[in-house]
Scaffold this motif. Sequence first.
Motif, mmCIF file in Angstrom:
data_model
loop_
_atom_site.group_PDB
_atom_site.id
_atom_site.type_symbol
_atom_site.label_atom_id
_atom_site.label_comp_id
_atom_site.label_asym_id
_atom_site.label_seq_id
_atom_site.Cartn_x
_atom_site.Cartn_y
_atom_site.Cartn_z
ATOM 1 N N GLY A 235 0.793 -1.217 0.000
ATOM 2 C CA GLY A 235 0.000 0.000 0.000
ATOM 3 C C GLY A 235 0.829 1.272 0.000
ATOM 4 O O GLY A 235 2.022 1.281 -0.296
ATOM 5 N N ALA A 236 0.177 2.364 0.372
ATOM 6 C CA ALA A 236 0.807 3.680 0.337
ATOM 7 C C ALA A 236 1.776 3.901 1.482
ATOM 8 O O ALA A 236 2.556 4.851 1.461
ATOM 9 N N GLY A 237 1.750 3.039 2.484
ATOM 10 C CA GLY A 237 2.636 3.165 3.631
ATOM 11 C C GLY A 237 2.222 2.198 4.721
ATOM 12 O O GLY A 237 1.200 1.517 4.616
ATOM 13 N N THR A 238 3.032 2.132 5.784
ATOM 14 C CA THR A 238 2.785 1.209 6.889
ATOM 15 C C THR A 238 2.633 1.973 8.190
ATOM 16 O O THR A 238 3.454 2.839 8.519
ATOM 17 N N CYS A 239 1.581 1.636 8.932
ATOM 18 C CA CYS A 239 1.294 2.258 10.222
ATOM 19 C C CYS A 239 1.210 1.157 11.281
ATOM 20 O O CYS A 239 0.403 0.237 11.145
ATOM 21 N N VAL A 240 2.036 1.248 12.316
ATOM 22 C CA VAL A 240 2.087 0.238 13.362
ATOM 23 C C VAL A 240 1.329 0.728 14.593
ATOM 24 O O VAL A 240 1.532 1.860 15.053
ATOM 25 N N LEU A 241 0.444 -0.128 15.121
ATOM 26 C CA LEU A 241 -0.338 0.192 16.307
ATOM 27 C C LEU A 241 0.392 -0.300 17.551
ATOM 28 O O LEU A 241 0.723 -1.475 17.660
ATOM 29 N N LEU A 242 0.628 0.607 18.510
ATOM 30 C CA LEU A 242 1.348 0.289 19.741
ATOM 31 C C LEU A 242 0.492 0.634 20.951
ATOM 32 O O LEU A 242 -0.374 1.503 20.890
ATOM 33 N N GLY A 243 0.769 -0.038 22.073
ATOM 34 C CA GLY A 243 0.060 0.285 23.299
ATOM 35 C C GLY A 243 0.217 -0.794 24.342
ATOM 36 O O GLY A 243 0.813 -1.855 24.082
ATOM 37 N N GLY A 244 -0.322 -0.528 25.509
ATOM 38 C CA GLY A 244 -0.316 -1.507 26.577
ATOM 39 C C GLY A 244 -1.475 -2.476 26.432
ATOM 40 O O GLY A 244 -2.224 -2.438 25.450
ATOM 41 N N PRO A 245 -1.649 -3.361 27.408
ATOM 42 C CA PRO A 245 -2.759 -4.324 27.366
ATOM 43 C C PRO A 245 -4.113 -3.615 27.332
ATOM 44 O O PRO A 245 -4.333 -2.616 28.027
ATOM 45 N N ASN A 246 -5.026 -4.131 26.494
ATOM 46 C CA ASN A 246 -6.400 -3.619 26.418
ATOM 47 C C ASN A 246 -6.500 -2.172 25.947
ATOM 48 O O ASN A 246 -7.489 -1.485 26.229
ATOM 49 N N ALA A 247 -5.504 -1.692 25.209
ATOM 50 C CA ALA A 247 -5.573 -0.318 24.705
ATOM 51 C C ALA A 247 -6.563 -0.191 23.556
ATOM 52 O O ALA A 247 -6.985 0.910 23.224
ATOM 53 N N GLY A 248 -6.928 -1.323 22.936
ATOM 54 C CA GLY A 248 -7.916 -1.294 21.858
ATOM 55 C C GLY A 248 -7.316 -1.363 20.472
ATOM 56 O O GLY A 248 -7.985 -1.030 19.485
ATOM 57 N N LYS A 249 -6.072 -1.829 20.364
ATOM 58 C CA LYS A 249 -5.408 -1.886 19.054
ATOM 59 C C LYS A 249 -6.145 -2.824 18.099
ATOM 60 O O LYS A 249 -6.369 -2.505 16.928
ATOM 61 N N SER A 250 -6.504 -4.007 18.597
ATOM 62 C CA SER A 250 -7.177 -4.987 17.734
ATOM 63 C C SER A 250 -8.548 -4.499 17.289
ATOM 64 O O SER A 250 -8.958 -4.711 16.141
ATOM 65 N N ARG A 251 -9.268 -3.843 18.191
ATOM 66 C CA ARG A 251 -10.576 -3.301 17.836
ATOM 67 C C ARG A 251 -10.440 -2.229 16.759
ATOM 68 O O ARG A 251 -11.229 -2.183 15.815
ATOM 69 N N LEU A 252 -9.440 -1.372 16.887
ATOM 70 C CA LEU A 252 -9.249 -0.329 15.886
ATOM 71 C C LEU A 252 -8.871 -0.945 14.543
ATOM 72 O O LEU A 252 -9.373 -0.509 13.501
ATOM 73 N N LEU A 253 -8.002 -1.951 14.546
ATOM 74 C CA LEU A 253 -7.637 -2.628 13.303
ATOM 75 C C LEU A 253 -8.876 -3.210 12.633
ATOM 76 O O LEU A 253 -9.068 -3.071 11.417
ATOM 77 N N ALA A 254 -9.739 -3.860 13.415
ATOM 78 C CA ALA A 254 -10.951 -4.459 12.863
ATOM 79 C C ALA A 254 -11.895 -3.391 12.312
ATOM 80 O O ALA A 254 -12.579 -3.609 11.300
ATOM 81 N N THR A 255 -11.932 -2.217 12.950
ATOM 82 C CA THR A 255 -12.825 -1.139 12.522
ATOM 83 C C THR A 255 -12.347 -0.492 11.232
ATOM 84 O O THR A 255 -13.154 -0.143 10.356
#
Length: 332
Positions: free
Chosen positions: A81-101
């Motif tokens: 794609g046009a670029g890569t964005c990595v999601l970081l955070g502590g436990p339960n920060a909501g990274k997986s939910r945001l990826l799914a959204t």
Amino acid sequence: MAANLTPQYLKAQESYRRAATKDEELKWLEVMLKELPKHKASEKMQMDLKTKISHTRKEIESAPKAGGPKTQPGISIPRQGAGTCVLLGGPNAGKSRLLATLTHAHPEVAPYPFTTRTPLPGMMAWEDCFVQLMDTPPITDDVFEPYLQGLIRGADLTLLMVDLGADEGIEQCQSVLKRLNETKTRLARTSHLDEDDVGLSFTQTLLVPNKIDLSDAADRLAMLHEFVPLDFEEHVISAERGDGVEELRTTIYCALDVVRVYAKSPKAKEPDRERPFTVKRGGTVLDVAAQIHRDMIETFKFARIWGHGVHDGTPVKGDHVVHDRDVVEIHA
């Protein structure tokens, strides 16, 4: 006296900043030294590069050989794609939910920590482009996967997500920053290398406090600003309810600072507008040609261009700067 760094040097420097392995670091350090203008103003840079090359070679030579003691494997995920964005955070920060959204990926989403154990990519659509998002395992005081440094270093952008739904969310954010600040891979408002330490890399980061829809989240956000003052652009969201998510989608794409270029075959009447090529703003026709086919740089003759500031079909050289939505017809 300025060093007057060349475009070739700056491209090698950016490739070095993204290097995920020591071998890649050494390759681009050597290119940087080769492309660095040799004069009085660059003497310190030459010395620093030679020192870093020597140090990197020693690290490679001292690394465990094949068949030797086992080490933790690295993670390599092809860029798309046009670029890569990595999601970081502590436990339960909501990274997986945001990826799914934001994408069509289907990560495991659960209300308990460490649901994500390995990096999971997904493709986020923005108009006619796609951006690669990557969910990652949480970072804590006790857990920090070493391969994350390579993913962060190679990314165009990171999102530092903060859990506003729990009192410990602020401490978890501090833990992420603490663990990264113990390495040579860190977060910042812009991507760059440290002027005094070429091995110290910073990756552009957006601060994304999540779960603003929950009770007491506004108070926790105020505490975050008080106890963790950061010079990052901030976007407050609820990945679950959708607050601010579409605005964040646009911000992610815009932060990549790329332009779309549509390729047209000399034999075709219309360009392919479904699959634009993307290059960094300020990129040239030759940068587009390299994406179409790597051999085109060697065989390039000229191009015709339709778009910003030119008459339709104007012949241009390879160093012509392209703009968003330009159409390029390459002759090679």
